[in-house]
Every structure is written in structure tokens, then in C-alpha cells.
Motif scaffolding. Sequence first.
Motif, mmCIF file in Angstrom:
data_model
loop_
_atom_site.group_PDB
_atom_site.id
_atom_site.type_symbol
_atom_site.label_atom_id
_atom_site.label_comp_id
_atom_site.label_asym_id
_atom_site.label_seq_id
_atom_site.Cartn_x
_atom_site.Cartn_y
_atom_site.Cartn_z
ATOM 1 N N GLY A 435 0.937 -1.226 0.131
ATOM 2 C CA GLY A 435 -0.028 0.064 -0.041
ATOM 3 C C GLY A 435 0.899 1.238 -0.038
ATOM 4 O O GLY A 435 1.650 1.491 0.978
ATOM 5 N N LEU A 436 0.770 2.061 -1.248
ATOM 6 C CA LEU A 436 1.709 3.378 -1.101
ATOM 7 C C LEU A 436 0.565 4.539 -1.268
ATOM 8 O O LEU A 436 -0.254 4.477 -2.171
ATOM 9 C CB LEU A 436 2.676 3.256 -2.391
ATOM 10 N N LYS A 437 1.192 5.352 -0.618
ATOM 11 C CA LYS A 437 0.371 7.037 -0.714
ATOM 12 C C LYS A 437 1.381 7.856 -0.567
ATOM 13 O O LYS A 437 2.369 8.118 0.307
ATOM 14 C CB LYS A 437 -0.684 6.954 0.641
ATOM 15 N N GLY A 438 1.031 8.888 -1.370
ATOM 16 C CA GLY A 438 2.020 10.060 -1.560
ATOM 17 C C GLY A 438 1.378 11.332 -1.934
ATOM 18 O O GLY A 438 0.322 11.355 -2.329
ATOM 19 N N ALA A 439 1.838 12.241 -1.519
ATOM 20 C CA ALA A 439 1.237 13.641 -1.945
ATOM 21 C C ALA A 439 2.316 14.590 -2.432
ATOM 22 O O ALA A 439 3.560 14.599 -2.227
ATOM 23 C CB ALA A 439 0.932 14.367 -0.475
ATOM 24 N N VAL A 440 1.909 15.632 -3.307
ATOM 25 C CA VAL A 440 2.949 16.527 -3.946
ATOM 26 C C VAL A 440 2.191 17.784 -3.837
ATOM 27 O O VAL A 440 0.819 18.014 -3.562
ATOM 28 C CB VAL A 440 3.209 16.239 -5.415
ATOM 29 N N ASP A 441 3.160 19.011 -3.674
ATOM 30 C CA ASP A 441 2.423 20.250 -3.422
ATOM 31 C C ASP A 441 2.281 21.024 -4.726
ATOM 32 O O ASP A 441 2.636 20.584 -5.776
ATOM 33 C CB ASP A 441 3.499 20.864 -2.563
ATOM 34 N N ALA A 442 2.046 22.287 -4.580
ATOM 35 C CA ALA A 442 1.853 23.073 -5.973
ATOM 36 C C ALA A 442 2.929 23.360 -6.796
ATOM 37 O O ALA A 442 3.087 23.499 -7.909
ATOM 38 C CB ALA A 442 1.528 24.729 -5.588
ATOM 39 N N GLN A 443 4.321 23.040 -6.313
ATOM 40 C CA GLN A 443 5.636 23.131 -7.052
ATOM 41 C C GLN A 443 6.092 21.856 -7.547
ATOM 42 O O GLN A 443 7.110 21.607 -8.069
ATOM 43 C CB GLN A 443 6.569 23.636 -6.077
ATOM 44 N N GLY A 444 5.164 20.774 -7.127
ATOM 45 C CA GLY A 444 5.392 19.536 -7.499
ATOM 46 C C GLY A 444 6.390 18.726 -6.710
ATOM 47 O O GLY A 444 7.176 17.694 -7.224
ATOM 48 N N ASN A 445 6.802 19.122 -5.546
ATOM 49 C CA ASN A 445 7.512 18.370 -4.628
ATOM 50 C C ASN A 445 6.726 17.408 -3.624
ATOM 51 O O ASN A 445 5.533 17.615 -3.560
ATOM 52 C CB ASN A 445 8.244 19.331 -3.723
ATOM 53 N N ILE A 446 7.526 16.344 -3.545
ATOM 54 C CA ILE A 446 6.861 15.295 -2.582
ATOM 55 C C ILE A 446 6.956 15.877 -1.254
ATOM 56 O O ILE A 446 7.755 15.960 -0.642
ATOM 57 C CB ILE A 446 7.563 13.874 -2.801
ATOM 58 N N THR A 447 5.644 15.763 -0.656
ATOM 59 C CA THR A 447 5.637 16.167 0.746
ATOM 60 C C THR A 447 5.357 15.038 1.719
ATOM 61 O O THR A 447 5.366 15.376 2.932
ATOM 62 C CB THR A 447 4.472 17.284 0.921
ATOM 63 N N ALA A 448 4.830 13.876 1.281
ATOM 64 C CA ALA A 448 4.438 12.725 2.006
ATOM 65 C C ALA A 448 4.660 11.579 1.165
ATOM 66 O O ALA A 448 4.525 11.634 0.263
ATOM 67 C CB ALA A 448 3.033 12.932 2.556
ATOM 68 N N TRP A 449 5.134 10.359 2.095
ATOM 69 C CA TRP A 449 5.423 9.055 1.318
ATOM 70 C C TRP A 449 4.936 8.153 2.442
ATOM 71 O O TRP A 449 5.629 8.144 3.512
ATOM 72 C CB TRP A 449 6.928 8.923 1.214
#
Length: 619
Positions: A435-449
Motif C-alpha cells: 500500500g503506497l500513498k504520496g502527496a505533492v505540493d503546488a511546486q511538484g515536490n513530494i511532501t508525504a510518502w
Amino acid sequence: MISRRSFLIGSGLAGGGLILGFSLKGKGPIPHTIEGSFQPNAWLQITADGRMIFQLDKVEMGQGVMTTLPAILAEELDVDPARLEVEMAGVYPDFRNTAMHMQITGGSTSVATGWQPLREAGAAARAILVATAAKAWGVRAEQCTTDNGVVTNTSTRETLSYADLVEAAKNSKVPGEVRLKEKSEFKWLGKSLPRRDALAKSTGTATFGVDVDLPGMRVAVIVRCPHFGGSLLSFDDSAAKQVKGVEHVFVMHSGVAIVADTYWHARKAADKLVVKWNKGPLAGLDSKKIREEHKRVLANNEPVSVVAEGDVSAAYADAKKVLDVQYGAPYYHHSPMEPQNCTALVEGDHCTLWAPSQTADIARGVAAHFTGLKHANIVVNTTLMGGGFGRRGYVDFVGEAAAIALNVPGVPVKLMWSREDDMQHDYYRPATYHGLKGAVDAQGNITAWEHTAIATSVFEGFGADMFSALLPTWVPTEIARGMGRWTGQKSIDYDTSMSEGTVIPYTVPNKKIGRSYYDPGIPTGFWRSVGHSFNAFAVEGFIDELAHLAEKDPVDFRLALLNNHPRHSAVLKLAAEKAGWQSGSEKRGVAVHESFLSYAAHIVEVEVKGREYRVKKVV
């Protein structure tokens, strides 16, 4: 806690320096001793006629140890590695892998654990020979140099070959201080050397396990239960015994054995054997049910924490985009080119084995278990093997061969598995779910893994029958302690192989990584690179998906996150350069990963036509 990574810790990767009071001799007689030879340690002996013999304590299965390990000793001995004769070593205490405490070839540790001991062995032998020559000339050892097996008196230019010094040196002790070479002094290490096994393998003269041929030898096959955990109910061998060449049919611990004059006759008889099986506790289990259970574990079980940094929940709340996916990987069998086999001969209270095994002393222990013979009365002759990949660390086939030979005393018997046997009765790489979950911000940077890996413990299933055959004879307490079935400890707590490769090199401020356990009962085991093989697949697949989500080039995306990992970055840049990667490249896959201190990157170019795919190029 045991992990394959921790096997490498303390393995002695240091460079030059001094070793004080050095000794490598173990307990008992050193193996393969030629009378009158100079044998300062278990690996090396030099004879008066100039032979230099190296005992290869690791198994050559294509990875090159037959070339590399002798070269390490030869470098410090100061002889051309080509001058060393290489013999397959028997079982001996000094040959136990310093990382795993047993005589085993595995865990990607052969060079890492052999580097220091073999250098020390070569340097110590050279020091004895130099001291012996110096004594003969009445000079200090510092006045002598060596070059390719010859000692030179720098004052008089007199020379003595190592062979000349054997008689005087054979009972000498190692000097108090032994210097290892600096890297700048290496003559052979770091250079491409001819593979010692290449010619024999190319010309068909190499002896693999399946090539063993002894006078009067018989061949055996076993009809095994096709159901995991099943057992024999009954059998009718009347038709099988009518096949030409069949000599014996009998029940043994793993099924029904058939012994004949040839493999073909034994196999024909096996096809005529009428057998009824108890399907056992796993009857009805299939891939669909396993996948459903994986999903249940992912949804309901709290994983054991591997990494917990920052606050992933807060990052999801603030994210521009969030991606939540699952990956699955199936059971894999090892499929070595050479199916499992072993030849055994029981004569009185002695047993001789010819085995393509990665674990010589476990093979001996298992043979002792199934024959009732003493360990000291069992000789293991290790052969070349047509692939191992971890499978031949499980020596069930050796126990079978020994058990069959016990029933046919005085006759060498070669047990042969078919390709079907090899695939159906393997110790498989676990099926896993991620199970993988991730987030990116408005600049396209990964903020969560976030990553939860669900797998079976390969340590828990590491040949329980094999280890029980050895306990308590010599298996160290730290190994036994790692086997949950003897201690009651949960494998999820100690087996880090389930999550190895999940600790990402990418700089992400909020991370939550864990592992969960699920074991349906199917035999599992070490499969090339173990946890890295399925976890790298999930990690690198997901980083690609996040790059797509962020609308960024997958190579550039990775490199921006690898500032703290220069080796990952360097190998990825090199692969991209060799592949001619350009930002925005389409129909190319990319991955980078570190496994057991080795760094790898792949770039694959794929041609897509409708639903058909063709791999055009791999860098």
C-alpha cells in the motif's frame, strides 16, 4: 535482530595496516593436506615442487568467486592468481562465513566477508616465507622483497622461490607483525582477470552435480505430494515395478522413491505409480484468496514501524495532489538452469555426498539427520552448480539423497529432480502486497510518502527441518534466536528482509514506512536480492507515478530528491547519459536502487504498438 544488511557489518573492509599476533588455523586437521607441504592456513598450501593450491570455501554458481577469492589471497601472497590451483573445499570451521556463522555462499557476502580473512591469509603466508628466506641469508626481513612467488635479497640479489622455502617454512609461525598492501600497491586486484571456470563451462568439461558419474551408480526420482502440507495416504507400485531397470520402490520422508538403472527408467516408473494423497490444510487455497487476505491485512493490521518522520496526515491535508495505490507481486520460483540433484553413497557408518549446495555444513547436518550417522563420518564434495539464487541454500534434496542411499547401502545413488519437481517443490519468493500513498505540493515536490509492505518471513521458514537437524550441534545462539519457531518471537519483529529496500533514498519531509506479516503456509525462501526484489519494484514504480502526478521528468524528478545520496545520483546520471536520456523522453522506464552495498540503475526503451510491447534497449 537479523537482516542481510547487518550480515555485512564488521566484515572487515579496511585497507592496509598491521595485524598483530595473527593466526587463522582452526580446530582439527587442516583439510586436503599434501604431505610435506607448507600449509599456513586452511585456504593455502604450497608444495616443494611449486604447486600452490587454494581451497575455495565458497561455491561457484556463476558469480565469479572461483576467480575473485583466489585473487584476493594471491595479491597479498604476491603471486600471479593464475598460478593458484583451485579446489572445492570440504567442510571446515575456518570456512564458516563470518557474517552468517555457517559455511554458506549467500547473502551477497562472499567477497565482503572474504576480503579481510583472505588478505590476511595471503599476507601471513608471505611473511613466513620472507622470514624463512631472511633467516637462511642471515639478514633482516626488511632487506627482502617478493615478486610473483620469488623472494629476493636486496643486498646480494640472491633469490629463493617459495617452493625452495617450503621445507624450512612448513613448521614456522607467523611473525608478530604482518603488513597488508596499500591499494596503490595492488598488482592484480582491481583489474579484469580471466574467469577460471569459463573454458570448462564453454567446452562442456565442467562437472556440475548432474554430471557426477560413479561406477555402479543408480538414479532415483521421488514422487512427492503435489499439495503444500499434504501427505501420502496409499500407493500401488505394481505397474511401476514392471518397468525395465527398476530396482527399488519405497516410502521415504518426502514421498515415494524409485531407484533404477537410468533416469529415464525411473521417470517412466514414476508415471505408472498410483498414489492417493491427503491434500492437507491448504486445500482450496488459490491466488485470489491470497490477494484478498493481503487486502484485508493492509486495511486492518497496524504495521510494524520501519520509518516514522514528520506528519504524513498533515501533509495530505495541505497537498495539491494525493495518490493512493496498491502494488502486488506474485510468488516466484528460482528456476535454476540445473534442477536439484545430489549423489550419495552410504558404506557402513560413513556417507559421501556429491552436492551442488550453497551450504556445505548444513548439507552434512541434514544428511546426518536423515541417516543417523555422525557428522564426522559424512564427507561433502561440492560441485559446480547451474544457478543457485538462494534455492541451493535449502538442502532438502541432499537429505532426500542421503535417505535413499541409506536404503541402498554400498551403491552410489544420484537423486534427480525434474523441471516440474523444481518448480512445484520450491521455497518460493513470497507473494507480497504494497500500500503506497504520496502527496505533492503546488511546486511538484513530494511532501508525504507512506508505504506498508506485506510479506511472509523468509527467516521463519528457513528450512526448519534443516536447522532442527543441526540444533543444538553448532548453530550459534544468535542464529537460533532469530528463528521465531524456537523462541516464540514473532517474525514480524525480527525479520527485516520483509521491508529491506523500503527505506527510500529520496528526500521527503514526511514519511511513514512499515511492514505487515501474512503467511498462507506456502514454503518461502531467499530469492535473489530477497526483499529488495519486490520492494524496489513497488518503490520505483510509485516514484514514477508521483513524477507523472507532479508533471515532471522521471529522471530529473529523482535527481532533485537524491542530494543526500551521491552514489544513487551518480549511477542514475551515468545510466541516463549512456541511454541518451532527454527530458521528457517517452516510452522509457527508469529505476535506481541500492541493494547490499551495490548501486544499480536501469533505463529501458520500449516500443508500444497498440497492446503489444517490445523491449528495444536496456542500459
